[in-house]
Design an enzyme around this catalytic site. Sequence first.
Site, mmCIF file in Angstrom:
data_model
loop_
_atom_site.group_PDB
_atom_site.id
_atom_site.type_symbol
_atom_site.label_atom_id
_atom_site.label_comp_id
_atom_site.label_asym_id
_atom_site.label_seq_id
_atom_site.Cartn_x
_atom_site.Cartn_y
_atom_site.Cartn_z
ATOM 1 N N VAL A 1 -111.432 14.144 55.057
ATOM 2 C CA VAL A 1 -110.733 14.444 56.309
ATOM 3 C C VAL A 1 -109.320 14.900 55.981
ATOM 4 C CG1 VAL A 1 -112.053 12.861 57.791
ATOM 5 C CG2 VAL A 1 -109.940 12.067 56.723
ATOM 6 N N CYS A 2 -108.832 15.863 56.737
ATOM 7 C CA CYS A 2 -107.468 16.354 56.558
ATOM 8 C C CYS A 2 -106.497 15.268 57.006
ATOM 9 C CB CYS A 2 -107.241 17.605 57.393
ATOM 10 S SG CYS A 2 -105.515 18.128 57.399
#
Lengths: 129, 123, 100
Positions: free
Chosen positions: A77-78
């Site tokens: 996930v960013c």
Amino acid sequence: MDINLIVNGAAYSRQSAYTALKFAEQACDQGHSISQVFFYRDGVSQGNFLAMTLADEFNAVEAWVAFARDHDVKLVVCVSAAERRGIINQQQQAEFGKPSANLHPAFAVEGLGAMHDASLSANRTVTFR
Amino acid sequence: MVGKKKLLYVFEDGPYSGSAGIEALDAVLIGASFEQEISLLFLNDGVFQLNAGQSANSQPTGLKQYTNAFKALSDFDVHQIFVHDLSLIARGLSQKELLIDTRLLDSPKVAQLIAQQDKVFTF
Amino acid sequence: MSALITITESLFNRPSLYEQLAFASNGDSILLIQDAVLGLQSPIALASFLAKCDVQGIGVFALQEDCDLRGIDNQYNTISLVDYAGFVALVVGNEKQIAW
């Protein structure tokens, strides 16, 4: 062929996660490898393991975790997109003094550099909006 | 140059109502550090991202005018900034009303630009 | 370099996505997925889009499962229905994918 995915659509709200996962499973069945699935924008909600679905419904986080385990795929996930949307792991919980963590431990938290690294090294990049 | 890849970031939505623009810009700024051939393309309502008439919100808790950060692109050595001409004209804007220096492309030139890319990131 | 263009939204709600055909090149392919398959039910809705695709040398495909989920009967013999294996083949067969 080495393929990396970028998934931007939110869990449950959008079909995006389902489409991406079906694509990824089929690619692996055909002998291709998925090097990384990068969750950006609302796609970060797919790492939220507090999400509850009914028994006969598609559960994105469980489906991704099973897929990643079976095919040795990195889920990312960013960090900035996830923090803004309240998706954090235990380390971030401790660091920022938040009451709980909700990111499934099978997901790594990395920056947009990881998305570029994967996109530059893979033969194909597929984005699901 | 050999080994460099062409990366295109496409801005399709206007600013403020959604996060597409700022999250695209975040991706561009990171992409710029990879020393590849980077281009930006503004299409459809995306042209409003570059509208110079945006008012900076003086309230610290208001929506900030993040689009000023487009002016910093040249500091990151990002100079290939393209705007689809019809998208701009149809929305009552002109090139001189934009925050930064851009190059206008007609539709066939946009098609050419896209065809040349190794990767296209859409937002 | 040829591109696979995926469209996820319906012609009726997002006509501008279908006008972006002007940005595609000869030899590209377009795959209609999710709500983009909604246009396949009407024998006229996609007709002018498909005629332009034909002139530009662009092949058009649609995801069978997304049609089935929505009860869509494909009215166009110029649109090939593909399964997820076909989706993967389209990604492999084009140098890049662009999500419109």
